[in-house]
Design an enzyme around this catalytic site. Sequence first.
Site, PDB file in Angstrom:
ATOM      1  N   HIS A  18       0.841  -1.141   0.177  1.00  0.00           N
ATOM      2  CA  HIS A  18       0.016  -0.034   0.123  1.00  0.00           C
ATOM      3  C   HIS A  18       0.852   1.251  -0.043  1.00  0.00           C
ATOM      4  CE1 HIS A  18      -3.542  -2.578   1.643  1.00  0.00           C
ATOM      5  NE2 HIS A  18      -3.425  -2.655   0.253  1.00  0.00           N
ATOM      6  N   HIS A  41      -6.919  -9.148  -7.741  1.00  0.00           N
ATOM      7  CA  HIS A  41      -7.356 -10.106  -6.706  1.00  0.00           C
ATOM      8  C   HIS A  41      -7.662  -8.841  -5.465  1.00  0.00           C
ATOM      9  CE1 HIS A  41      -4.981 -12.647  -8.943  1.00  0.00           C
ATOM     10  NE2 HIS A  41      -5.565 -13.714  -8.670  1.00  0.00           N
ATOM     11  N   SER A 102      -6.492  -2.687  -0.724  1.00  0.00           N
ATOM     12  CA  SER A 102      -6.161  -1.839  -2.148  1.00  0.00           C
ATOM     13  C   SER A 102      -7.289  -1.032  -2.639  1.00  0.00           C
ATOM     14  CB  SER A 102      -5.353  -2.686  -2.975  1.00  0.00           C
ATOM     15  OG  SER A 102      -4.236  -3.332  -2.313  1.00  0.00           O
ATOM     16  N   GLU A 120     -12.660 -10.155  -8.303  1.00  0.00           N
ATOM     17  CA  GLU A 120     -12.378 -11.083  -7.303  1.00  0.00           C
ATOM     18  C   GLU A 120     -13.368 -12.161  -7.574  1.00  0.00           C
ATOM     19  OE1 GLU A 120     -11.761 -13.130  -4.197  1.00  0.00           O
ATOM     20  OE2 GLU A 120     -10.709 -11.172  -4.395  1.00  0.00           O
ATOM     21  N   ASP A 145     -11.967 -14.517 -12.188  1.00  0.00           N
ATOM     22  CA  ASP A 145     -10.615 -14.942 -12.129  1.00  0.00           C
ATOM     23  C   ASP A 145      -9.657 -13.936 -12.571  1.00  0.00           C
ATOM     24  OD1 ASP A 145      -7.962 -16.336 -13.096  1.00  0.00           O
ATOM     25  OD2 ASP A 145      -8.572 -17.439 -11.493  1.00  0.00           O
ATOM     26  N   GLY A 146      -8.708 -13.422 -11.811  1.00  0.00           N
ATOM     27  CA  GLY A 146      -7.776 -12.344 -12.012  1.00  0.00           C
ATOM     28  C   GLY A 146      -6.965 -12.498 -13.061  1.00  0.00           C
ATOM     29  N   ASP A 166      -1.973  -9.346  -6.776  1.00  0.00           N
ATOM     30  CA  ASP A 166      -1.592  -9.895  -5.307  1.00  0.00           C
ATOM     31  C   ASP A 166      -2.399 -11.091  -5.037  1.00  0.00           C
ATOM     32  OD1 ASP A 166      -3.764  -8.075  -5.311  1.00  0.00           O
ATOM     33  OD2 ASP A 166      -3.223  -7.848  -3.096  1.00  0.00           O
TER      34      ASP A 166
END
Length: 282
Positions: A18, A41, A102, A120, A145-146, A166
């Site tokens: 961050h 994600h 985030s 997500e 799915d990312g 991430d």
Amino acid sequence: MNYRHVYHAGNLGDVLKHAVLARLIDYFKRKDKAFRLFDTHAGTGCYDLTSAETQKTGEWQQGIGRILAADMPPAVADLLAPWLGVVRALNPDGGLKIYPGSPLLARNLLRPIDRLTLTELHPADFKTLSDLFAGDHQVKTIHLDGWLALGSFLPPKEKRGLVLIDPAYEESDEFERMTGAVVNGWKKWAGGTYAIWYPLKDARAIRRMHETFREEGLRDVLTLELTAGKSGPDTRMLGSGMTLINPPFTLADEMRVVLPWLSGVLHSAPGAGWNVTQIIGE
């Protein structure tokens, strides 16, 4: 699908991620043109540090808790102000009860012209995430799915922006999947900035990722590391790293100011330290 970031919110990994994310957003805001931020994600977006889940691990106490309690040199305070300003604004009565993931950190730092796309896969976390940003025209939440998202949404129409990556690193092939998705995304949008976060537990997988980036012809790749001690595959996480593709030219020098101080504050075991390395030139 078992990983829930709520157990780890505000930990030393979030500190690095961050602090860097806020610096990246600050840089993109220096130009008048709009940009888009992708979070592959996204999690739930915001975390209650008084919940049973966060209290069970208490990881935030060794992360953001230490940062807010420490005396900060002016140069460090200036660079961390965007991130910590959001954290303090969410806790107006003092103390620390709410920590922004985030997505919420980014949303609080965006200008009206900028956009945020969040993906997500976990059903319950996606429901919480979508509820958090319901009705916000600057934010798009997608149950996906990312890795598929990287292949589907690049390049953005704004032509400027960054991708935050991430994953949970629960699967044994997570680094391989991520590396392939990033390379494919870069081939579609070579001018984008990519910020990849990972725990410093599998040095071999990290080296393979970097080797693949070189082999595929990626340029301008910077790595950052922040550790509170030495960790490995069979220990708890005591450090994390980030690999950035096309980082702002200002970021390396900023991190050489911030990371030594963060490492000193977060130190909890032998082997604590920090590193800033340009592994592939421009």
